[in-house]
Design a protein around this motif. Structure first.
Motif, PDB file in Angstrom:
ATOM      1  N   SER A   1       0.846  -1.191   0.000  1.00 37.64           N
ATOM      2  CA  SER A   1       0.000   0.000   0.000  1.00 37.64           C
ATOM      3  C   SER A   1       0.879   1.237   0.000  1.00 37.64           C
ATOM      4  CB  SER A   1      -0.907   0.024   1.235  1.00 37.64           C
ATOM      5  OG  SER A   1      -1.778  -1.084   1.257  1.00 37.64           O
ATOM      6  N   CYS A   2       0.403   2.265  -0.658  1.00 41.78           N
ATOM      7  CA  CYS A   2       1.081   3.565  -0.673  1.00 41.78           C
ATOM      8  C   CYS A   2       0.036   4.597  -0.260  1.00 41.78           C
ATOM      9  CB  CYS A   2       1.631   3.860  -2.056  1.00 41.78           C
ATOM     10  SG  CYS A   2       2.332   5.513  -2.250  1.00 41.78           S
ATOM     11  N   ALA A   3       0.147   5.070   0.954  1.00 37.72           N
ATOM     12  CA  ALA A   3      -0.793   6.067   1.462  1.00 37.72           C
ATOM     13  C   ALA A   3      -0.240   7.447   1.196  1.00 37.72           C
ATOM     14  CB  ALA A   3      -1.014   5.858   2.953  1.00 37.72           C
ATOM     15  N   VAL A   4      -1.035   8.266   0.563  1.00 39.21           N
ATOM     16  CA  VAL A   4      -0.568   9.613   0.216  1.00 39.21           C
ATOM     17  C   VAL A   4      -1.311  10.639   1.058  1.00 39.21           C
ATOM     18  CG1 VAL A   4       0.011   8.859  -2.105  1.00 39.21           C
ATOM     19  CG2 VAL A   4      -2.207   9.884  -1.688  1.00 39.21           C
ATOM     20  N   SER A   5      -0.617  11.685   1.429  1.00 36.22           N
ATOM     21  CA  SER A   5      -1.218  12.755   2.205  1.00 36.22           C
ATOM     22  C   SER A   5      -0.583  14.073   1.812  1.00 36.22           C
ATOM     23  CB  SER A   5      -1.039  12.510   3.710  1.00 36.22           C
ATOM     24  OG  SER A   5       0.330  12.461   4.043  1.00 36.22           O
ATOM     25  N   GLY A   6      -1.287  15.144   2.124  1.00 37.88           N
ATOM     26  CA  GLY A   6      -0.766  16.461   1.806  1.00 37.88           C
ATOM     27  C   GLY A   6      -1.118  16.923   0.406  1.00 37.88           C
ATOM     28  N   PHE A   7      -1.779  16.061  -0.360  1.00 36.91           N
ATOM     29  CA  PHE A   7      -2.229  16.463  -1.683  1.00 36.91           C
ATOM     30  C   PHE A   7      -3.371  15.546  -2.097  1.00 36.91           C
ATOM     31  CE2 PHE A   7      -0.367  12.982  -4.166  1.00 36.91           C
ATOM     32  CZ  PHE A   7       0.621  12.514  -3.326  1.00 36.91           C
ATOM     33  N   THR A   8      -4.092  15.971  -3.093  1.00 38.15           N
ATOM     34  CA  THR A   8      -5.200  15.171  -3.598  1.00 38.15           C
ATOM     35  C   THR A   8      -4.649  14.123  -4.552  1.00 38.15           C
ATOM     36  OG1 THR A   8      -6.660  17.078  -3.430  1.00 38.15           O
ATOM     37  CG2 THR A   8      -7.410  15.229  -4.775  1.00 38.15           C
ATOM     38  N   ALA A   9      -4.791  12.870  -4.171  1.00 36.91           N
ATOM     39  CA  ALA A   9      -4.129  11.793  -4.907  1.00 36.91           C
ATOM     40  C   ALA A   9      -4.530  11.750  -6.368  1.00 36.91           C
ATOM     41  CB  ALA A   9      -4.418  10.456  -4.241  1.00 36.91           C
ATOM     42  N   ASP A  10      -5.770  12.124  -6.685  1.00 39.13           N
ATOM     43  CA  ASP A  10      -6.216  11.962  -8.065  1.00 39.13           C
ATOM     44  C   ASP A  10      -5.629  13.010  -9.001  1.00 39.13           C
ATOM     45  OD1 ASP A  10      -9.612  13.336  -7.671  1.00 39.13           O
ATOM     46  OD2 ASP A  10      -7.623  14.209  -7.365  1.00 39.13           O
ATOM     47  N   ARG A  11      -4.772  13.870  -8.504  1.00 39.44           N
ATOM     48  CA  ARG A  11      -4.066  14.815  -9.367  1.00 39.44           C
ATOM     49  C   ARG A  11      -2.679  14.322  -9.749  1.00 39.44           C
ATOM     50  NH1 ARG A  11      -4.416  20.707  -6.849  1.00 39.44           N
ATOM     51  NH2 ARG A  11      -3.439  21.140  -8.845  1.00 39.44           N
ATOM     52  N   TYR A  12      -2.305  13.133  -9.259  1.00 38.96           N
ATOM     53  CA  TYR A  12      -0.948  12.657  -9.436  1.00 38.96           C
ATOM     54  C   TYR A  12      -0.923  11.245 -10.013  1.00 38.96           C
ATOM     55  CZ  TYR A  12       0.743  16.542  -6.629  1.00 38.96           C
ATOM     56  OH  TYR A  12       1.044  17.783  -6.162  1.00 38.96           O
ATOM     57  N   ALA A  13      -0.016  11.029 -10.949  1.00 34.62           N
ATOM     58  CA  ALA A  13       0.318   9.662 -11.321  1.00 34.62           C
ATOM     59  C   ALA A  13       1.184   9.057 -10.217  1.00 34.62           C
ATOM     60  CB  ALA A  13       1.072   9.637 -12.644  1.00 34.62           C
ATOM     61  N   ILE A  14       1.052   7.772 -10.015  1.00 33.36           N
ATOM     62  CA  ILE A  14       1.818   7.070  -8.976  1.00 33.36           C
ATOM     63  C   ILE A  14       2.603   5.940  -9.621  1.00 33.36           C
ATOM     64  CG2 ILE A  14       1.708   5.730  -6.848  1.00 33.36           C
ATOM     65  CD1 ILE A  14       0.792   8.554  -6.394  1.00 33.36           C
ATOM     66  N   GLY A  15       3.837   5.828  -9.220  1.00 32.93           N
ATOM     67  CA  GLY A  15       4.671   4.732  -9.697  1.00 32.93           C
ATOM     68  C   GLY A  15       5.166   3.880  -8.550  1.00 32.93           C
ATOM     69  N   TRP A  16       5.368   2.610  -8.821  1.00 31.34           N
ATOM     70  CA  TRP A  16       6.028   1.695  -7.891  1.00 31.34           C
ATOM     71  C   TRP A  16       7.385   1.327  -8.470  1.00 31.34           C
ATOM     72  CZ3 TRP A  16       5.001   0.425  -2.999  1.00 31.34           C
ATOM     73  CH2 TRP A  16       3.705   0.578  -2.511  1.00 31.34           C
ATOM     74  N   PHE A  17       8.395   1.410  -7.644  1.00 34.56           N
ATOM     75  CA  PHE A  17       9.760   1.113  -8.038  1.00 34.56           C
ATOM     76  C   PHE A  17      10.354   0.125  -7.042  1.00 34.56           C
ATOM     77  CE2 PHE A  17      10.178   4.407 -11.241  1.00 34.56           C
ATOM     78  CZ  PHE A  17       9.123   5.235 -10.909  1.00 34.56           C
ATOM     79  N   ARG A  18      11.413  -0.538  -7.455  1.00 30.55           N
ATOM     80  CA  ARG A  18      12.122  -1.413  -6.530  1.00 30.55           C
ATOM     81  C   ARG A  18      13.614  -1.319  -6.786  1.00 30.55           C
ATOM     82  NH1 ARG A  18      10.172  -7.354  -8.818  1.00 30.55           N
ATOM     83  NH2 ARG A  18      11.376  -7.330 -10.775  1.00 30.55           N
ATOM     84  N   GLN A  19      14.342  -1.598  -5.724  1.00 32.29           N
ATOM     85  CA  GLN A  19      15.797  -1.563  -5.823  1.00 32.29           C
ATOM     86  C   GLN A  19      16.386  -2.636  -4.927  1.00 32.29           C
ATOM     87  OE1 GLN A  19      17.603   2.279  -5.064  1.00 32.29           O
ATOM     88  NE2 GLN A  19      19.379   1.737  -6.307  1.00 32.29           N
ATOM     89  N   ALA A  20      17.119  -3.539  -5.546  1.00 24.45           N
ATOM     90  CA  ALA A  20      17.846  -4.569  -4.809  1.00 24.45           C
ATOM     91  C   ALA A  20      19.283  -4.093  -4.614  1.00 24.45           C
ATOM     92  CB  ALA A  20      17.810  -5.881  -5.580  1.00 24.45           C
ATOM     93  N   PRO A  21      19.983  -4.611  -3.615  1.00 25.98           N
ATOM     94  CA  PRO A  21      21.370  -4.184  -3.370  1.00 25.98           C
ATOM     95  C   PRO A  21      22.217  -4.343  -4.620  1.00 25.98           C
ATOM     96  CG  PRO A  21      20.582  -5.495  -1.543  1.00 25.98           C
ATOM     97  CD  PRO A  21      19.524  -5.580  -2.596  1.00 25.98           C
ATOM     98  N   GLY A  22      22.977  -3.288  -4.941  1.00 28.73           N
ATOM     99  CA  GLY A  22      23.888  -3.347  -6.066  1.00 28.73           C
ATOM    100  C   GLY A  22      23.246  -3.200  -7.432  1.00 28.73           C
ATOM    101  N   THR A  23      21.958  -2.880  -7.449  1.00 27.57           N
ATOM    102  CA  THR A  23      21.271  -2.725  -8.730  1.00 27.57           C
ATOM    103  C   THR A  23      20.665  -1.326  -8.843  1.00 27.57           C
ATOM    104  OG1 THR A  23      19.089  -3.484  -7.977  1.00 27.57           O
ATOM    105  CG2 THR A  23      20.673  -5.176  -8.661  1.00 27.57           C
ATOM    106  N   GLU A  24      20.311  -0.955 -10.042  1.00 23.48           N
ATOM    107  CA  GLU A  24      19.643   0.321 -10.250  1.00 23.48           C
ATOM    108  C   GLU A  24      18.158   0.197  -9.903  1.00 23.48           C
ATOM    109  OE1 GLU A  24      22.420   2.075 -13.907  1.00 23.48           O
ATOM    110  OE2 GLU A  24      20.276   1.756 -14.185  1.00 23.48           O
ATOM    111  N   ARG A  25      17.579   1.337  -9.595  1.00 23.48           N
ATOM    112  CA  ARG A  25      16.154   1.351  -9.284  1.00 23.48           C
ATOM    113  C   ARG A  25      15.358   1.012 -10.550  1.00 23.48           C
ATOM    114  NH1 ARG A  25      14.021   5.944  -5.313  1.00 23.48           N
ATOM    115  NH2 ARG A  25      15.690   4.878  -4.154  1.00 23.48           N
TER     116      ARG A  25
END
Length: 125
Positions: free
Chosen positions: A21-45
């Motif tokens: 889950s990604c909980a957003v606050s401080g802004f209206t979520a429907d005005r923003y695109a949201i991305g999910w990223f991951r990063q393992a040790p020694g690798t790029e995001r």
């Protein structure tokens, strides 16, 4: 103040599932695109998935297509990443990010200015 907080990470066996889950606050979520990223040790995001403001448009990395599903609940300012059939190579810190965007979304990390602190996902027997 704009803030994103990830949750739902943990240790799971190969083949198992987790929902982040990604909980957003401080802004209206429907005005923003949201991305999910991951990063393992020694690798790029890596851009795992993204979802447009409306929730209609989404994109996935080839490595997770058919296994991960991104969704958003704008009424509750939350974006989810359902992860099924998890593999050891999915092990990483997962981050969500937000950016004002047009009708689509991007999996490029340089597109996003607002980031959460990350949640660890470990897939291991």
């Amino acid at each position: 103040q704009l803030q994103l907080v990830e949750s739902g990470g943990g240790l799971v066996q190969p083949g198992g599932s987790l929902r982040l889950s990604c909980a957003v606050s401080g802004f209206t979520a429907d005005r923003y695109a949201i991305g999910w990223f991951r990063q393992a040790p020694g690798t790029e995001r890596e851009g795992v998935s993204c979802i447009a403001r409306s929730g209609i448009v989404s994109h996935y990395a080839d490595s997770v297509k058919g296994r991960f599903t991104i969704s958003r609940d704008n009424a509750n300012n939350t974006v989810y990443l359902q992860m099924n059939s998890l593999k050891p190579e999915d092990t990483a810190v997962y981050f969500c990010a937000a950016q004002p965007f047009g009708p689509g979304c991007s999996r490029g990390s340089s597109t996003y200015n607002y980031w959460g602190q990350g949640t660890q996902v470990t897939v291991s027997a």
